[in-house]
Write a protein that holds these residues in place. Structure first.
Motif, mmCIF file in Angstrom:
data_model
loop_
_atom_site.group_PDB
_atom_site.id
_atom_site.type_symbol
_atom_site.label_atom_id
_atom_site.label_comp_id
_atom_site.label_asym_id
_atom_site.label_seq_id
_atom_site.Cartn_x
_atom_site.Cartn_y
_atom_site.Cartn_z
ATOM 1 N N LEU A 76 37.703 33.309 25.685
ATOM 2 C CA LEU A 76 37.444 33.673 24.291
ATOM 3 C C LEU A 76 37.962 32.586 23.356
ATOM 4 N N THR A 77 39.204 32.214 23.544
ATOM 5 C CA THR A 77 39.828 31.160 22.746
ATOM 6 C C THR A 77 41.027 30.622 23.526
ATOM 7 N N GLY A 78 41.183 29.329 23.530
ATOM 8 C CA GLY A 78 42.298 28.736 24.270
ATOM 9 C C GLY A 78 42.314 29.203 25.718
ATOM 10 N N SER A 79 43.435 29.752 26.146
ATOM 11 C CA SER A 79 43.563 30.242 27.524
ATOM 12 C C SER A 79 43.464 31.763 27.591
ATOM 13 N N ILE A 80 42.883 32.390 26.549
ATOM 14 C CA ILE A 80 42.719 33.848 26.490
ATOM 15 C C ILE A 80 41.367 34.233 27.073
ATOM 16 N N THR A 81 41.367 35.141 28.038
ATOM 17 C CA THR A 81 40.114 35.651 28.589
ATOM 18 C C THR A 81 40.227 37.137 28.883
ATOM 19 N N SER A 82 39.075 37.744 29.144
ATOM 20 C CA SER A 82 39.006 39.167 29.459
ATOM 21 C C SER A 82 39.435 39.426 30.888
ATOM 22 N N ILE A 83 40.288 40.419 31.049
ATOM 23 C CA ILE A 83 40.650 40.921 32.373
ATOM 24 C C ILE A 83 40.179 42.374 32.418
ATOM 25 N N PHE A 84 39.461 42.734 33.470
ATOM 26 C CA PHE A 84 38.993 44.101 33.648
ATOM 27 C C PHE A 84 39.764 44.730 34.806
ATOM 28 N N PHE A 85 40.212 45.968 34.589
ATOM 29 C CA PHE A 85 41.049 46.672 35.549
ATOM 30 C C PHE A 85 40.364 47.954 36.004
ATOM 31 N N ASN A 86 40.499 48.288 37.285
ATOM 32 C CA ASN A 86 40.190 49.644 37.747
ATOM 33 C C ASN A 86 41.477 50.178 38.377
ATOM 34 N N LEU A 87 42.079 51.164 37.703
ATOM 35 C CA LEU A 87 43.423 51.617 38.035
ATOM 36 C C LEU A 87 43.429 53.102 38.368
ATOM 37 N N SER A 88 44.158 53.456 39.390
ATOM 38 C CA SER A 88 44.344 54.866 39.725
ATOM 39 C C SER A 88 45.555 55.381 38.960
ATOM 40 N N ILE A 89 45.306 56.319 38.050
ATOM 41 C CA ILE A 89 46.369 56.888 37.216
ATOM 42 C C ILE A 89 46.304 58.392 37.364
#
Length: 200
Positions: A76-89
């Motif tokens: 997105l900018t600099g070293s920032i990017t999207s991380i997508f999680f699939n988490l068991s909560i």
């Protein structure tokens, strides 16, 4: 506005339209292409549905995959990017998006742990900051913006939202200066009376 390093920016599960709006919820900021805007995005996260999660997985080959998360190849900018999680909560798989700074290798794991901690609370609750973030995320672009020359110099560039009332007409007010009553009025009914996190 003083933001915590990792912060929830939307209550509930974002649909496809809202998901894409929140990917760049700071798009109207003044001087958008001047300077480093990493601090605006770093640490923001929200919940989305499985369909949105799977769609983003198929858009491009991930930059990397690690068990319960994957990183988008485009930054997105600099070293920032999207991380997508699939988490068991609490025995249920849920899906999340967060902006992580990959210059810090621990950032994705810290984001994951913060999401699990926040979403594992036994009582639904919201902090004042979460209420304000939700208002900003869910308000249409025509009714929010950034303080301009109408505001004192020290306040310029801060988030503002439109206030509408029969006795005051339409006016913009600094988001972080909304009273508790004004925040409640701008939240959807199902979020207005959630307890504060401190009381949870």
């Amino acid at each position: 506005m003083n933001l915590s390093p990792i912060r929830k920016i939307y209550q509930g599960v974002a649909d496809r339209r809202q998901m894409f709006r929140m990917f760049d919820r700071h798009a109207q900021r003044p001087n958008r292409w001047e300077g480093d805007d990493s601090a605006l995005y770093r640490g923001e996260w929200f919940e989305l549905g499985q369909v949105g999660h799977d769609y983003m997985f198929e858009v491009l080959p991930p930059l990397w995959m690690r068990g319960d998360m994957f990183a988008m190849r485009e930054f997105l900018t600099g070293s920032i990017t999207s991380i997508f999680f699939n988490l068991s909560i609490d025995g249920r798989v849920r899906y999340f998006h967060g902006y992580c700074d990959l210059s810090d290798r621990a950032s994705p794991a810290q984001m994951r742990d913060a999401i699990v901690e926040r979403e594992s609370r036994p009582v639904r609750s919201m902090t004042r900051e979460e209420r304000i973030e939700h208002i900003w995320s869910s308000t249409h672009d025509d009714y929010r913006g950034y303080a301009d020359w109408h505001f004192p110099q020290a306040e310029r560039g801060k988030h503002i939202v439109m206030m509408c009332a029969p006795w005051q007409g339409r006016d913009f007010k600094l988001l972080d200066q909304l009273s508790d009553a004004e925040i409640s009025a701008k939240l959807p009914v199902h979020l207005r009376f959630l307890p504060d996190v401190i009381a949870a």
